[in-house]
Scaffold this motif. Structure first.
Motif, PDB file in Angstrom:
ATOM      1  N   HIS A  58       0.874  -1.182   0.000  1.00 36.43           N
ATOM      2  CA  HIS A  58       0.000   0.000   0.000  1.00 36.43           C
ATOM      3  C   HIS A  58       0.911   1.232   0.000  1.00 36.43           C
ATOM      4  N   TYR A  59       1.525   1.474  -1.143  1.00 38.50           N
ATOM      5  CA  TYR A  59       2.587   2.478  -1.213  1.00 38.50           C
ATOM      6  C   TYR A  59       2.097   3.906  -1.044  1.00 38.50           C
ATOM      7  N   GLU A  60       0.919   4.218  -1.569  1.00 42.88           N
ATOM      8  CA  GLU A  60       0.398   5.577  -1.387  1.00 42.88           C
ATOM      9  C   GLU A  60       0.133   5.846   0.102  1.00 42.88           C
ATOM     10  N   GLN A  61      -0.394   4.848   0.796  1.00 46.22           N
ATOM     11  CA  GLN A  61      -0.625   4.999   2.238  1.00 46.22           C
ATOM     12  C   GLN A  61       0.706   5.105   2.971  1.00 46.22           C
ATOM     13  N   MET A  62       1.698   4.348   2.509  1.00 48.37           N
ATOM     14  CA  MET A  62       3.030   4.404   3.111  1.00 48.37           C
ATOM     15  C   MET A  62       3.602   5.812   2.988  1.00 48.37           C
ATOM     16  N   ILE A  63       3.402   6.430   1.842  1.00 52.22           N
ATOM     17  CA  ILE A  63       3.893   7.797   1.642  1.00 52.22           C
ATOM     18  C   ILE A  63       3.191   8.749   2.613  1.00 52.22           C
TER      19      ILE A  63
END
Length: 161
Positions: A58-63
């Protein structure tokens, strides 16, 4: 807040493969730490959320969690410290995993500079920067890969290896 208990609970969720419960568990712990004014625990939990988001892709959430963590670092007045560098390294690893190579490389370079400043005589922790950074720099068509290799050589020499 007893951060050790929170992390033990997190380990239990992972061990029992209760993956869907992890993010809500960490968010509740973050909120509790906030209510208690425990900013150190808030930062640690946010770093766990960054790692969790990286692992479940969940890369957008990670950002988003990374941005939250950096705001906490600033609010806590710990910019330029080891906890700041550790948070940046966590973000860089997440960005690398998500394919955000240029951004990841930029952050690895920031972490490297912080570690150099904070650990004058070398530190094995810097090896994590070179490990993650090297993977990124290998994939980027820039002179950064050569610089990264030179930095690794210098570091190993500083460590007497």
């Amino acid at each position: 807040m007893n951060l050790s208990e929170v992390l033990q609970g997190l380990d239990k969720l992972f061990a029992e493969a209760r993956i869907d419960e992890i993010e809500p568990y960490l968010i509740r712990a973050f909120e509790q730490a906030g209510e208690e004014g425990d900013y150190g625990s808030m930062l640690s939990i946010t770093n766990e959320l960054i790692g969790y988001s990286r692992e479940v892709c969940h890369y957008e959430q990670m950002i988003s969690y990374g941005q939250d963590a950096l705001k906490l670092v600033e609010q806590m007045g710990i910019t330029g410290t080891i906890p700041h560098a550790t948070t940046l390294l966590n973000i860089a690893n997440g960005l690398r995993a998500g394919g955000y190579l240029d951004q990841s490389a930029d952050i690895y370079e920031q972490v490297e500079e912080l570690y150099k400043k904070l650990h004058k005589n070398g530190c094995i922790t810097r090896l994590h920067v070179y490990n993650g950074g090297w993977h990124v720099f290998q994939m980027l068509p820039t002179p950064r890969a050569g610089k990264a290799l030179d930095d690794i050589r210098i570091f190993l020499n500083e460590m007497g290896l």
